[in-house]
Design an enzyme around this catalytic site. Structure first.
Site, short mmCIF file in Angstrom:
data_model
loop_
_atom_site.label_atom_id
_atom_site.label_comp_id
_atom_site.label_asym_id
_atom_site.label_seq_id
_atom_site.Cartn_x
_atom_site.Cartn_y
_atom_site.Cartn_z
N ARG A 104 0.70 -1.54 0.09
CA ARG A 104 0.04 -0.40 -0.15
C ARG A 104 0.37 1.59 0.01
O ARG A 104 1.98 1.35 1.02
CB ARG A 104 -1.11 0.52 1.40
CG ARG A 104 -2.37 0.49 1.10
CD ARG A 104 -3.18 -0.15 2.14
NE ARG A 104 -2.22 0.82 3.63
CZ ARG A 104 -3.74 0.92 4.40
NH1 ARG A 104 -4.28 0.90 4.33
NH2 ARG A 104 -3.15 1.61 5.56
N THR A 108 -0.85 8.02 -0.41
CA THR A 108 -2.23 7.42 -1.25
C THR A 108 -2.78 6.36 -0.51
O THR A 108 -4.31 6.28 -1.08
CB THR A 108 -1.88 7.02 -3.22
OG1 THR A 108 -1.36 6.05 -3.19
CG2 THR A 108 -1.05 8.52 -3.56
N ASP A 200 0.03 -2.53 12.38
CA ASP A 200 0.71 -3.39 10.95
C ASP A 200 1.43 -4.64 11.12
O ASP A 200 1.96 -5.46 11.80
CB ASP A 200 2.55 -2.44 11.12
CG ASP A 200 2.78 -2.81 8.64
OD1 ASP A 200 2.52 -2.17 7.73
OD2 ASP A 200 2.41 -4.46 8.80
N ASP A 203 4.95 -6.02 9.53
CA ASP A 203 5.66 -5.41 10.57
C ASP A 203 5.32 -6.96 11.82
O ASP A 203 6.84 -7.42 12.12
CB ASP A 203 5.73 -4.32 11.15
CG ASP A 203 6.30 -3.39 9.81
OD1 ASP A 203 6.75 -3.40 8.67
OD2 ASP A 203 6.15 -1.97 9.95
C1 PRP Z 1 -1.53 -4.64 4.76
C2 PRP Z 1 -2.10 -5.62 4.38
C3 PRP Z 1 -2.86 -5.69 3.53
C4 PRP Z 1 -3.36 -3.58 3.09
C5 PRP Z 1 -4.45 -3.36 3.63
O1 PRP Z 1 -0.06 -4.32 3.47
O2 PRP Z 1 -1.41 -7.08 5.16
O3 PRP Z 1 -2.26 -6.20 2.54
O4 PRP Z 1 -2.26 -3.12 4.34
O5 PRP Z 1 -4.86 -2.46 3.18
P1 PRP Z 1 -5.55 -1.89 2.43
O6 PRP Z 1 -7.31 -2.60 2.79
O7 PRP Z 1 -5.67 0.32 2.57
O8 PRP Z 1 -6.03 -2.33 1.10
P2 PRP Z 1 0.28 -3.34 3.34
O9 PRP Z 1 0.14 -3.20 2.30
O10 PRP Z 1 1.35 -3.02 4.69
O11 PRP Z 1 2.16 -4.44 2.81
P3 PRP Z 1 2.90 -5.62 3.75
O12 PRP Z 1 1.94 -6.95 4.18
O13 PRP Z 1 3.96 -5.83 2.98
O14 PRP Z 1 3.72 -4.91 5.46
N1 URA Z 2 -2.77 -2.67 6.93
C1 URA Z 2 -2.38 -3.20 8.59
O1 URA Z 2 -1.01 -3.78 8.60
N2 URA Z 2 -2.77 -2.44 9.07
C2 URA Z 2 -3.78 -1.86 9.11
O2 URA Z 2 -4.15 -1.48 10.13
C3 URA Z 2 -4.74 -1.47 7.96
C4 URA Z 2 -3.69 -1.65 6.52
#
Ligand code: PRP
Ligand code: URA
Length: 209
Positions: A104, A108, A200, A203
């Protein structure tokens, strides 16, 4: 409109509370993600079709039921979705696994694709898309659209925590997709994080913060 299943099983809720606690360490968090995925998979596969076959027990012939219908694939959204895969494979060990890499954009909040590798026969399979978090719904909607572009007909979405905004987005863009969640939280904050959520997920699973 397909249903949203909110799973209130005590084991799921207990493990989710552990995940929400900010003092829970990486090891316990990761284990809880896997265990919840197994428990949610049990519920999300409740409608798998069965067929009757005849086998021989040590005592007599018996008509028994086995799973029939299409083969399955699990598609985690990288990275956090990876944490749910083994928990599901515990119950469906023959499922194939595809990967869709999306992150994400922090400004944006739009999903950015960086990887996609799916089984060759993905169009012939029923797919469960997995990601612990459904926030704005951008990532899930994009992943589902990808799969539909590859010809996948039957998709379920499994998230541990969802925001109402994410559920509404998936419903609007993909009204055919059933959603399975452990909790629907209150809202998103100004940074697109689920409140109260768990922070997160990526993380916390991989210990990157
Ligand atoms: C997080 C989560 C989803 C996304 C959700 O991933 O695991 O994939 O955000 O957000 P959304 O519904 O607003 O799209 P992130 O982009 O943080 O990537 P990661 O899994 O690599 O940490
Ligand atoms: N992605 C995450 O990992 N946590 C949130 O709360 C939203 C998006």
């Amino acid at each position: 409109m397909a249903k949203v299943h909110e799973m209130d099983h005590p084991l799921i809720q207990h493990k989710l509370s552990l995940m929400r606690d900010k003092t829970t360490g990486v090891k316990e968090f990761r284990e809880a993600v896997g265990e919840i995925a197994t428990l949610m998979c049990y519920e999300a596969t409740r409608d798998l079709p069965l067929k009757e076959i005849t086998i021989e027990t040590p005592v007599a012939d018996a008509k028994v039921k086995v799973i029939s219908g299409k083969k399955m694939a699990i598609v985690p959204i990288l990275r956090a979705g990876l944490g749910m895969v083994d928990g599901i494979l515990n119950l469906i060990p023959t499922a194939k696994v595809g990967h869709i890499g999306l992150y994400r954009d922090p400004e944006t909040l739009q999903p950015v694709e960086y990887y996609c590798k799916l089984p060759n026969d993905i169009a012939e399979r029923d797919v469960i898309v997995v990601d612990p978090m459904l926030a704005t719904g951008g990532s899930a909607t994009a992943a589902i659209q990808f799969l539909k572009n590859y010809g996948v007909k039957h998709i379920k979405l499994m998230n541990i925590i969802a925001a109402p905004e994410g559920v509404a987005t998936v419903h609007k863009d993909h009204p055919d997709v059933e959603i399975f969640v452990a909790a629907i939280d209150e809202k998103l904050n100004d940074h697109g994080y689920i409140v109260p959520g768990l922070g997160d997920a990526g993380d916390r699973i991989f210990g990157t913060k």
